[in-house]
Design a protein around this motif. Structure first.
Motif, PDB file in Angstrom:
ATOM      1  N   ILE A 127      20.611  43.031  38.522  1.00  0.00           N
ATOM      2  CA  ILE A 127      20.338  41.591  38.436  1.00  0.00           C
ATOM      3  C   ILE A 127      21.262  40.936  37.426  1.00  0.00           C
ATOM      4  CG2 ILE A 127      18.631  39.884  37.722  1.00  0.00           C
ATOM      5  CD1 ILE A 127      16.478  41.709  38.896  1.00  0.00           C
ATOM      6  N   SER A 128      21.436  41.582  36.284  1.00  0.00           N
ATOM      7  CA  SER A 128      22.261  41.012  35.223  1.00  0.00           C
ATOM      8  C   SER A 128      23.717  40.879  35.645  1.00  0.00           C
ATOM      9  CB  SER A 128      22.167  41.887  33.965  1.00  0.00           C
ATOM     10  OG  SER A 128      22.964  41.357  32.926  1.00  0.00           O
ATOM     11  N   PRO A 175      27.436  37.397  35.293  1.00  0.00           N
ATOM     12  CA  PRO A 175      28.657  38.184  35.095  1.00  0.00           C
ATOM     13  C   PRO A 175      29.495  37.752  33.901  1.00  0.00           C
ATOM     14  CG  PRO A 175      28.926  36.662  36.927  1.00  0.00           C
ATOM     15  CD  PRO A 175      27.486  36.600  36.532  1.00  0.00           C
ATOM     16  N   ALA A 176      29.255  36.541  33.366  1.00  0.00           N
ATOM     17  CA  ALA A 176      30.032  36.081  32.224  1.00  0.00           C
ATOM     18  C   ALA A 176      29.422  36.507  30.888  1.00  0.00           C
ATOM     19  CB  ALA A 176      30.168  34.554  32.259  1.00  0.00           C
ATOM     20  N   HIS A 177      28.197  37.018  30.907  1.00  0.00           N
ATOM     21  CA  HIS A 177      27.523  37.421  29.674  1.00  0.00           C
ATOM     22  C   HIS A 177      28.265  38.594  29.041  1.00  0.00           C
ATOM     23  CE1 HIS A 177      24.403  38.637  26.881  1.00  0.00           C
ATOM     24  NE2 HIS A 177      23.685  37.571  27.224  1.00  0.00           N
ATOM     25  N   PRO A 178      28.422  38.598  27.708  1.00  0.00           N
ATOM     26  CA  PRO A 178      29.084  39.731  27.045  1.00  0.00           C
ATOM     27  C   PRO A 178      28.431  41.072  27.350  1.00  0.00           C
ATOM     28  CG  PRO A 178      28.876  37.892  25.527  1.00  0.00           C
ATOM     29  CD  PRO A 178      28.089  37.522  26.749  1.00  0.00           C
ATOM     30  N   GLN A 179      27.137  41.047  27.691  1.00  0.00           N
ATOM     31  CA  GLN A 179      26.422  42.278  28.020  1.00  0.00           C
ATOM     32  C   GLN A 179      26.807  42.809  29.402  1.00  0.00           C
ATOM     33  OE1 GLN A 179      24.226  43.876  26.026  1.00  0.00           O
ATOM     34  NE2 GLN A 179      23.508  45.414  27.505  1.00  0.00           N
ATOM     35  N   ALA A 180      27.533  42.029  30.183  1.00  0.00           N
ATOM     36  CA  ALA A 180      27.810  42.397  31.575  1.00  0.00           C
ATOM     37  C   ALA A 180      28.562  43.716  31.694  1.00  0.00           C
ATOM     38  CB  ALA A 180      28.598  41.282  32.266  1.00  0.00           C
ATOM     39  N   THR A 181      29.490  43.989  30.793  1.00  0.00           N
ATOM     40  CA  THR A 181      30.232  45.248  30.873  1.00  0.00           C
ATOM     41  C   THR A 181      29.322  46.440  30.610  1.00  0.00           C
ATOM     42  OG1 THR A 181      30.891  44.967  28.560  1.00  0.00           O
ATOM     43  CG2 THR A 181      32.440  44.204  30.241  1.00  0.00           C
ATOM     44  N   LEU A 182      28.388  46.277  29.675  1.00  0.00           N
ATOM     45  CA  LEU A 182      27.429  47.345  29.394  1.00  0.00           C
ATOM     46  C   LEU A 182      26.462  47.517  30.559  1.00  0.00           C
ATOM     47  CD1 LEU A 182      26.716  46.456  25.664  1.00  0.00           C
ATOM     48  CD2 LEU A 182      28.131  48.319  26.506  1.00  0.00           C
ATOM     49  N   ASP A 183      26.065  46.397  31.152  1.00  0.00           N
ATOM     50  CA  ASP A 183      25.175  46.480  32.316  1.00  0.00           C
ATOM     51  C   ASP A 183      25.870  47.174  33.480  1.00  0.00           C
ATOM     52  OD1 ASP A 183      23.003  45.206  31.111  1.00  0.00           O
ATOM     53  OD2 ASP A 183      23.771  43.218  31.597  1.00  0.00           O
ATOM     54  N   ALA A 184      27.149  46.903  33.661  1.00  0.00           N
ATOM     55  CA  ALA A 184      27.904  47.557  34.725  1.00  0.00           C
ATOM     56  C   ALA A 184      27.960  49.066  34.489  1.00  0.00           C
ATOM     57  CB  ALA A 184      29.310  46.974  34.810  1.00  0.00           C
ATOM     58  N   PHE A 185      28.137  49.465  33.234  1.00  0.00           N
ATOM     59  CA  PHE A 185      28.127  50.900  32.918  1.00  0.00           C
ATOM     60  C   PHE A 185      26.754  51.497  33.192  1.00  0.00           C
ATOM     61  CE2 PHE A 185      27.065  54.346  30.025  1.00  0.00           C
ATOM     62  CZ  PHE A 185      28.127  55.221  30.206  1.00  0.00           C
ATOM     63  N   GLY A 224      28.061  32.478  39.882  1.00  0.00           N
ATOM     64  CA  GLY A 224      27.216  32.482  41.062  1.00  0.00           C
ATOM     65  C   GLY A 224      26.888  33.906  41.439  1.00  0.00           C
ATOM     66  N   PRO A 225      25.848  34.099  42.234  1.00  0.00           N
ATOM     67  CA  PRO A 225      25.470  35.463  42.632  1.00  0.00           C
ATOM     68  C   PRO A 225      26.629  36.211  43.267  1.00  0.00           C
ATOM     69  CG  PRO A 225      23.773  33.890  43.278  1.00  0.00           C
ATOM     70  CD  PRO A 225      24.947  33.085  42.799  1.00  0.00           C
ATOM     71  N   GLY A 226      26.963  37.336  42.671  1.00  0.00           N
ATOM     72  CA  GLY A 226      28.018  38.183  43.219  1.00  0.00           C
ATOM     73  C   GLY A 226      29.428  37.719  42.932  1.00  0.00           C
ATOM     74  N   ALA A 227      29.586  36.579  42.241  1.00  0.00           N
ATOM     75  CA  ALA A 227      30.928  36.059  41.971  1.00  0.00           C
ATOM     76  C   ALA A 227      31.536  36.758  40.763  1.00  0.00           C
ATOM     77  CB  ALA A 227      30.873  34.551  41.727  1.00  0.00           C
ATOM     78  N   SER A 228      32.802  37.048  40.850  1.00  0.00           N
ATOM     79  CA  SER A 228      33.499  37.642  39.722  1.00  0.00           C
ATOM     80  C   SER A 228      34.048  36.527  38.835  1.00  0.00           C
ATOM     81  CB  SER A 228      34.640  38.545  40.200  1.00  0.00           C
ATOM     82  OG  SER A 228      35.567  37.802  40.972  1.00  0.00           O
ATOM     83  N   VAL A 229      34.161  36.794  37.556  1.00  0.00           N
ATOM     84  CA  VAL A 229      34.643  35.806  36.601  1.00  0.00           C
ATOM     85  C   VAL A 229      35.972  36.279  36.025  1.00  0.00           C
ATOM     86  CG1 VAL A 229      34.129  34.523  34.509  1.00  0.00           C
ATOM     87  CG2 VAL A 229      32.272  35.186  36.029  1.00  0.00           C
ATOM     88  N   VAL A 230      36.988  35.443  36.138  1.00  0.00           N
ATOM     89  CA  VAL A 230      38.304  35.780  35.618  1.00  0.00           C
ATOM     90  C   VAL A 230      38.340  35.455  34.134  1.00  0.00           C
ATOM     91  CG1 VAL A 230      40.774  35.323  35.804  1.00  0.00           C
ATOM     92  CG2 VAL A 230      39.343  35.284  37.850  1.00  0.00           C
TER      93      VAL A 230
END
Length: 285
Positions: free
Chosen positions: A38-39, A44-54, A133-139
């Motif tokens: 969900i996160s 996807p722009a949240h700083p926690q996103a990389t940790l959530d992906a891991f 947005g849901p599923g959108a990647s952030v550059v």
């Protein structure tokens, strides 16, 4: 009793432990997968996103490895490979329990700011204002000439603030004519075809009738414009509905066009100045 003796004598115990660990890991991995999924999907722009992906990938790997350890060790002990059964459980779960948090410690959080451009200007936009947005990647670093920001009007708060319940998009574009958006280009293209109307709230009004539709009701686009003494456009409001709510505002403030949605009466130069000050606070000196 040496290590080999322990591996041989305690093989059944290790196999049972492997199944217990696997059973316990199932709800844990499920919760982590749902939360991290969900996160990463919606924030996807949240700083926690990389940790959530891991966490998302690690939970899948732990589930697969734990299941493999339980099944493989059971097969090994059934085939009388008792030491191998014990080693499978010990090695795999040691790698899981030690390796997973160790690997996570090397994952860097996402950026606090995202780099955006308007003409030659560079802006560091805080992650809270980055549209997602849901599923959108952030550059992280965009080369686009102009950018969008997500915020609440009129308090200009960002996503995550307690009193920010309705997010809207602010579009920032350079003042150069070639970088104009759809509304501004339409104004310049069809200005001579527009029918003037009465002044309203300090705007000169215009109507543009869509004559390209062969059937159905005629669509009329409402434009409200302000121009300077040289006849140059300084503010344009485009309303697509007769109730004039909401409308798209385009305000020229300094070197930028600011675009956002509001009713005709809701927005004014004071709001434009506050928006411009917020955008200016992101500009890299």
């Amino acid at each position: 009793m040496g290590i080999v003796g322990i591996l041989l004598g305690r093989a059944k115990t290790f196999v049972v432990i492997g199944w217990v660990f696997f059973a316990v890991s199932i709800p844990i991995c499920f919760v982590i997968t749902v939360r991290a999924g969900i996160s990463t999907t919606y924030f996807p722009a949240h700083p926690q996103a990389t940790l959530d992906a891991f966490d998302l990938e690690a939970s899948k790997l732990v589930f697969a490895a734990g299941g493999f350890a339980a099944v493989a060790s059971s097969i090994a002990i059934a085939l009388k490979f008792r030491a191998i059964a014990s080693v499978l459980v010990i090695a795999i779960w040691s790698a899981i329990l030690v390796g997973t948090p160790l690997a996570r410690a090397f994952v860097k959080p996402g950026p606090e700011y995202f780099v955006r451009h308007v003409g030659s200007e560079v802006f560091f936009v805080p992650w809270q204002y980055i549209p997602t947005g849901p599923g959108a990647s952030v550059v992280e670093v965009s080369k686009e000439n102009g950018f969008s920001a997500a915020l609440c009007l009129p308090n200009l708060k960002a996503r995550g603030d307690a009193d920010c319940s309705r997010i809207q998009q602010l579009r920032v574009l350079p003042s150069e004519e070639g970088a104009a958006d759809f509304d501004l280009k339409n104004w310049r293209k069809y200005r001579t075809e527009m029918r003037p109307g009465p002044d309203r709230l300090g705007y000169q009004s215009f109507d543009l009738t869509d004559t390209a539709r062969p059937v159905g009701p005629t669509r009329v686009q409402h434009y409200f414009a302000r121009q300077n003494s040289d006849g140059e456009l300084t503010r344009l409001v485009v309303c697509r509905l007769d109730d004039e709510k909401p409308c798209r505002h385009h305000a020229l403030v300094g070197k930028y066009w600011l675009g956002y949605d509001a009713s005709v009466a809701e927005a004014d130069e004071k709001l434009d100045d506050r928006l411009a000050a917020l955008v200016e606070s992101w500009r890299r000196n």
